[in-house]
Design a protein around this motif. Structure first.
Motif, PDB file in Angstrom:
ATOM      1  N   ASN A  41       0.827  -1.210   0.000  1.00  0.00           N
ATOM      2  CA  ASN A  41       0.000   0.000   0.000  1.00  0.00           C
ATOM      3  C   ASN A  41       0.860   1.258   0.000  1.00  0.00           C
ATOM      4  OD1 ASN A  41      -2.407  -1.397  -0.073  1.00  0.00           O
ATOM      5  ND2 ASN A  41      -2.642  -1.420   2.147  1.00  0.00           N
ATOM      6  N   LEU A  42       1.941   1.231   0.755  1.00  0.00           N
ATOM      7  CA  LEU A  42       2.840   2.381   0.763  1.00  0.00           C
ATOM      8  C   LEU A  42       3.483   2.594  -0.606  1.00  0.00           C
ATOM      9  CD1 LEU A  42       4.543   1.924   4.240  1.00  0.00           C
ATOM     10  CD2 LEU A  42       3.113   3.839   3.544  1.00  0.00           C
ATOM     11  N   ASN A  48       1.615   7.232  -6.697  1.00  0.00           N
ATOM     12  CA  ASN A  48       0.571   8.210  -6.985  1.00  0.00           C
ATOM     13  C   ASN A  48       0.913   9.634  -6.573  1.00  0.00           C
ATOM     14  OD1 ASN A  48      -1.150   6.293  -8.121  1.00  0.00           O
ATOM     15  ND2 ASN A  48      -1.955   5.721  -6.122  1.00  0.00           N
ATOM     16  N   VAL A  49       2.072   9.852  -5.973  1.00  0.00           N
ATOM     17  CA  VAL A  49       2.442  11.216  -5.586  1.00  0.00           C
ATOM     18  C   VAL A  49       3.252  11.865  -6.711  1.00  0.00           C
ATOM     19  CG1 VAL A  49       2.398  10.759  -3.110  1.00  0.00           C
ATOM     20  CG2 VAL A  49       4.527  10.511  -4.352  1.00  0.00           C
ATOM     21  N   SER A  50       3.210  13.183  -6.744  1.00  0.00           N
ATOM     22  CA  SER A  50       3.932  13.890  -7.809  1.00  0.00           C
ATOM     23  C   SER A  50       5.274  14.429  -7.343  1.00  0.00           C
ATOM     24  CB  SER A  50       3.068  15.039  -8.332  1.00  0.00           C
ATOM     25  OG  SER A  50       2.758  15.921  -7.278  1.00  0.00           O
ATOM     26  N   GLU A  55       7.760  10.562  -2.751  1.00  0.00           N
ATOM     27  CA  GLU A  55       7.819   9.212  -3.299  1.00  0.00           C
ATOM     28  C   GLU A  55       8.958   8.416  -2.663  1.00  0.00           C
ATOM     29  OE1 GLU A  55       8.253   6.899  -7.575  1.00  0.00           O
ATOM     30  OE2 GLU A  55       8.270   9.090  -7.520  1.00  0.00           O
ATOM     31  N   ALA A  56      10.116   9.029  -2.552  1.00  0.00           N
ATOM     32  CA  ALA A  56      11.266   8.352  -1.939  1.00  0.00           C
ATOM     33  C   ALA A  56      10.994   8.025  -0.473  1.00  0.00           C
ATOM     34  CB  ALA A  56      12.512   9.216  -2.068  1.00  0.00           C
ATOM     35  N   SER A  57      10.354   8.951   0.224  1.00  0.00           N
ATOM     36  CA  SER A  57      10.030   8.733   1.634  1.00  0.00           C
ATOM     37  C   SER A  57       9.071   7.554   1.804  1.00  0.00           C
ATOM     38  CB  SER A  57       9.421   9.995   2.233  1.00  0.00           C
ATOM     39  OG  SER A  57       9.006   9.765   3.549  1.00  0.00           O
TER      40      SER A  57
END
Length: 89
Positions: A41-42, A48-50, A55-57
């Protein structure tokens, strides 16, 4: 015909061996399954983040969740007294 019989026997024996797992092994499997689902899920959220940093986190968190789950499951399987408090302390 012999090949089909051998394959059927192997599948049957594999399913029987899975039924005889201990409650501790089942718990360890559940830990791994649950943490794998959270990590997936993560990773989906990371896709889905821009923002690259976000995204890396999220991907790092997914890796950490997977590692924690694997460690907890292994501790459950080996009955490590320092991690799962089997000694009652």
């Amino acid at each position: 015909m012999k090949k089909a019989f051998v394959i059927a026997m192997a599948a049957g024996l594999a399913s029987l061996s899975a039924c005889n797992s201990s409650p501790r092994e089942q718990t360890a499997d559940n830990i791994e399954s649950n943490t794998e689902a959270v990590a997936d899920n993560l990773e989906d959220a990371a896709d889905n983040v821009s923002n690259d940093a976000s995204e890396a986190s999220l991907e790092n968190k997914a890796d950490a969740v997977r590692a924690t789950g694997q460690n907890q499951a292994e501790d459950m399987r080996t009955n490590d007294p320092d991690t799962n408090l089997s000694n009652g302390i």
